[in-house]
Motif scaffolding. Structure first.
Motif, mmCIF file in Angstrom:
data_model
loop_
_atom_site.group_PDB
_atom_site.id
_atom_site.type_symbol
_atom_site.label_atom_id
_atom_site.label_comp_id
_atom_site.label_asym_id
_atom_site.label_seq_id
_atom_site.Cartn_x
_atom_site.Cartn_y
_atom_site.Cartn_z
ATOM 1 N N CYS A 25 0.810 -1.209 0.000
ATOM 2 C CA CYS A 25 0.000 0.000 0.000
ATOM 3 C C CYS A 25 0.844 1.261 0.000
ATOM 4 O O CYS A 25 0.324 2.361 -0.204
ATOM 5 C CB CYS A 25 -0.952 -0.003 1.197
ATOM 6 S SG CYS A 25 -0.112 0.027 2.792
ATOM 7 N N LYS A 26 2.145 1.127 0.237
ATOM 8 C CA LYS A 26 3.021 2.308 0.259
ATOM 9 C C LYS A 26 3.802 2.468 -1.042
ATOM 10 O O LYS A 26 3.784 3.532 -1.660
ATOM 11 C CB LYS A 26 4.000 2.185 1.432
ATOM 12 C CG LYS A 26 3.374 2.407 2.794
ATOM 13 C CD LYS A 26 3.084 3.879 3.045
ATOM 14 C CE LYS A 26 2.593 4.117 4.459
ATOM 15 N NZ LYS A 26 2.311 5.555 4.704
ATOM 16 N N ASN A 34 0.108 -9.937 4.006
ATOM 17 C CA ASN A 34 0.267 -9.971 5.447
ATOM 18 C C ASN A 34 -0.782 -9.084 6.089
ATOM 19 O O ASN A 34 -1.583 -8.435 5.401
ATOM 20 C CB ASN A 34 1.683 -9.543 5.859
ATOM 21 C CG ASN A 34 2.057 -8.167 5.343
ATOM 22 O OD1 ASN A 34 1.256 -7.239 5.321
ATOM 23 N ND2 ASN A 34 3.309 -8.036 4.900
ATOM 24 N N ALA A 35 -0.813 -9.051 7.401
ATOM 25 C CA ALA A 35 -1.865 -8.316 8.110
ATOM 26 C C ALA A 35 -1.771 -6.819 7.894
ATOM 27 O O ALA A 35 -2.785 -6.109 7.961
ATOM 28 C CB ALA A 35 -1.800 -8.641 9.604
ATOM 29 N N ALA A 36 -0.572 -6.303 7.642
ATOM 30 C CA ALA A 36 -0.402 -4.854 7.495
ATOM 31 C C ALA A 36 -0.504 -4.408 6.049
ATOM 32 O O ALA A 36 -0.574 -3.200 5.782
ATOM 33 C CB ALA A 36 0.946 -4.427 8.070
ATOM 34 N N ASN A 37 -0.495 -5.354 5.106
ATOM 35 C CA ASN A 37 -0.501 -5.020 3.669
ATOM 36 C C ASN A 37 0.640 -4.078 3.298
ATOM 37 O O ASN A 37 0.486 -3.193 2.452
ATOM 38 C CB ASN A 37 -1.850 -4.402 3.255
ATOM 39 C CG ASN A 37 -2.956 -5.428 3.200
ATOM 40 O OD1 ASN A 37 -2.701 -6.607 2.910
ATOM 41 N ND2 ASN A 37 -4.171 -5.002 3.495
ATOM 42 N N MET A 38 1.783 -4.252 3.979
ATOM 43 C CA MET A 38 2.969 -3.435 3.705
ATOM 44 C C MET A 38 4.172 -4.361 3.592
ATOM 45 O O MET A 38 4.258 -5.378 4.292
ATOM 46 C CB MET A 38 3.213 -2.397 4.809
ATOM 47 C CG MET A 38 2.108 -1.348 4.938
ATOM 48 S SD MET A 38 2.351 -0.266 6.362
ATOM 49 C CE MET A 38 3.898 0.499 5.926
ATOM 50 N N CYS A 42 8.960 -1.075 3.909
ATOM 51 C CA CYS A 42 8.067 0.000 4.346
ATOM 52 C C CYS A 42 7.733 -0.112 5.826
ATOM 53 O O CYS A 42 7.585 0.898 6.521
ATOM 54 C CB CYS A 42 6.784 -0.024 3.501
ATOM 55 S SG CYS A 42 7.052 0.379 1.751
ATOM 56 N N LEU A 43 7.583 -1.368 6.306
ATOM 57 C CA LEU A 43 7.334 -1.543 7.741
ATOM 58 C C LEU A 43 8.496 -1.003 8.564
ATOM 59 O O LEU A 43 8.301 -0.346 9.587
ATOM 60 C CB LEU A 43 7.101 -3.021 8.050
ATOM 61 C CG LEU A 43 5.704 -3.573 7.780
ATOM 62 C CD1 LEU A 43 5.678 -5.077 7.997
ATOM 63 C CD2 LEU A 43 4.674 -2.905 8.695
#
Length: 518
Positions: A25-26, A34-38, A42-43
């Motif tokens: 998404c970034k 994954n749960a963060a969609n990143m 980026c994480l």
């Protein structure tokens, strides 16, 4: 369609499942969901799980004893880049419980840089259950600071808190030579502030009572001892009710030594299944090994059992007599005691000073003796014995005329006289007791006894099992001095059992010598 379907054992077709991918998404990079969609990059740019964790810390090190300060007052001994030091460094970090520690390892630094670097790998939950793993270095600044005991010793070297007075009331020091090697092997006296050699023993001085307790505990595991603890009041603070004592441990080693001949008291013999009464001490460790040379029966006595009876040696190694072997019959029995093999045989011998008198005796050395050899043994009826039990047996004629103890290699050693040995040993930094004007310790006698100790190491592989022997730089191997004799010469220590010494040249990173255990 057939490429996407497989047939299982039941004949049914199943569609192969494929893992899809999503875009971050970034940054829009394709990635596994994954749960963060990143994505991971980026994480890491959005979250820093090491924020709030210590990145640098100061620790204190005592250069005299090699200990590190564990606040508030505990000093921990740890080697450079050891597991103990790594555990100590991790425990010094605060707020580490906020994350989960995954891995820890040292990052190499110069020993003289006074810096210790540890690379930590931690995990933490960051967003919607997504777990992020991150590594970061921690730098430890080492500051020199003397511990309390070393500080007192620097102010006054004679200031000690506890002393261990180790004694053995025998006519030789061979037991102390062996015990010295055990202490060096296990580094048991590393905390001693001073070591003094005295008549019939050694004195160890410690700056802390707990160090003396640990040393006495080590002694009890390697030799049969009994000890008594005393304390003397040095000072007393009335206001704080603090007492300062000096502690003394009087440690007495069992006077029974290897190769001693013992006439067991009737009660002890009965408790051991009517063993003996004449037995030979074949080994002394935390227990005493006794062997009946005429039946190959053996018994083991621990320290408590021995001090309960407290019997003495009837004849010691100082009273050994040389015999010539004229005939050896085939063995009639064999036994293995404590890893050592023995064979029962009848041999025809004669004392070298009285060749005309032939004797036929039983011996437990049938596996190594052959015709023409020389052996050392005890002349039972010709020796001066101060033992009531043995005198009673001799009056009734119930004892053999001689008991052989070991094979003699004097003739073989004459050919190698003056040549250096393949091995060498280390010694404790001991100072001589000058309170008796040097009369307590005879240097010439000690040198002869040390030579006998080295010969025992060559002849007995079991004796050198728990000690460290090092290669002699002056030794050059020849054909006639092979690593181990095949029976035609005196036994030696195999080269494979020796440890090498690491030498650092002046061009290297440091000067001096260090020992390397292989």
């Amino acid at each position: 369609m057939s490429a996407l379907m497989d047939q299982d054992s039941s004949g049914m077709f199943k569609v192969q499942q494929t893992i899809g991918s999503v875009v971050c998404c970034k940054c829009g990079v394709p990635m596994p969901p994954n749960a963060a969609n990143m994505c991971v990059n980026c994480l890491r740019s959005e979250f820093d799980i090491t924020e709030g964790l210590q990145k640098s810390i100061q620790i204190f090190y005592c250069p005299e004893c090699g200990c590190y300060l564990q606040p508030p007052k505990t000093w921990i001994k740890a080697q450079w880049e050891s597991r103990d030091l790594l555990s100590f460094c991790i425990k010094r970090l605060k707020n580490l419980n906020k994350v989960r520690l995954k891995n820890a390892e040292f990052v190499w630094t110069e020993p003289h840089s006074k810096r210790i670097k540890v690379k930590l790998t931690v995990q933490a939950e960051v967003l919607n259950g997504a777990v992020l793993e991150q590594s970061y270095p921690v730098e430890y600044t080492v500051r020199d600071n003397l511990c309390e005991s070393c500080s007192r010793f620097q102010a006054n070297p004679d200031q000690w808190v506890a002393s261990v007075q180790l004694r053995q009331h025998v006519s030789h020091r061979r037991s102390f030579f062996y015990l010295e090697q055990l202490i060096l092997r296990h580094d048991a006296a590393s905390r001693a502030v001073r070591i003094k050699q005295v008549h019939q023993g050694i004195d160890f001085f410690f700056g802390n009572k707990s160090h003396a307790d640990s040393f006495v505990d080590f002694l009890s595991k390697v030799v049969p001892i009994e000890y008594r603890q005393d304390k003397q009041l040095v000072s007393h603070d009335v206001k704080s009710s603090l007492y300062n004592y000096k502690y003394t441990y009087s440690v007495k080693i069992c006077p029974i030594c290897r190769e001693d001949l013992i006439c067991l008291p009737s009660k002890v013999s009965s408790s051991l299944g009517n063993l003996g009464p004449l037995v030979v001490c074949t080994k002394v460790s935390d227990r005493i090994t006794l062997l009946d040379p005429r039946t190959l029966r053996c018994a083991f006595l621990d320290a408590r059992q021995y001090w309960r009876s407290g019997f003495q040696s009837a004849l010691t190694s100082r009273q050994l007599v040389k015999y010539s072997v004229f005939y050896v019959e085939p063995p009639v029995g064999e036994a293995t005691v404590g890893g050592q093999k023995y064979a029962l045989s009848y041999v025809l011998i004669a004392r070298e000073s009285d060749i005309g008198k032939m004797l036929t005796v039983q011996t437990h050395l049938g596996h190594i003796l052959k015709t023409g050899d020389q052996a050392l043994g005890y002349d039972i009826y010709g020796a001066n014995v101060n033992d009531d039990e043995m005198d009673e047996y001799r009056l009734h004629g119930r004892l053999p005329e001689a008991i052989l103890i070991k094979k003699c290699y004097d003739k073989e050693r004459e050919r190698k006289k003056g040549k250096p040995r393949a091995f060498t040993t280390k010694k404790l930094p001991m100072e001589m007791d000058e309170s008796r004007g040097g009369r307590g310790v005879d240097p010439g006698k000690m040198e002869n006894e040390y030579e006998e100790f080295l010969r025992d190491l060559e002849e007995n592989p079991e004796l050198r099992f728990n000690i460290s022997l090092y290669k002699n730089k002056d030794y050059q191997e020849s054909d006639e001095t092979a690593s181990m004799t095949d029976g035609e010469g005196a036994p030696t220590v195999p080269i494979e059992e020796l440890l090498a010494e690491l030498e650092l040249s002046e061009e290297g990173e440091g000067d001096g010598e260090d020992d390397m255990d292989e």
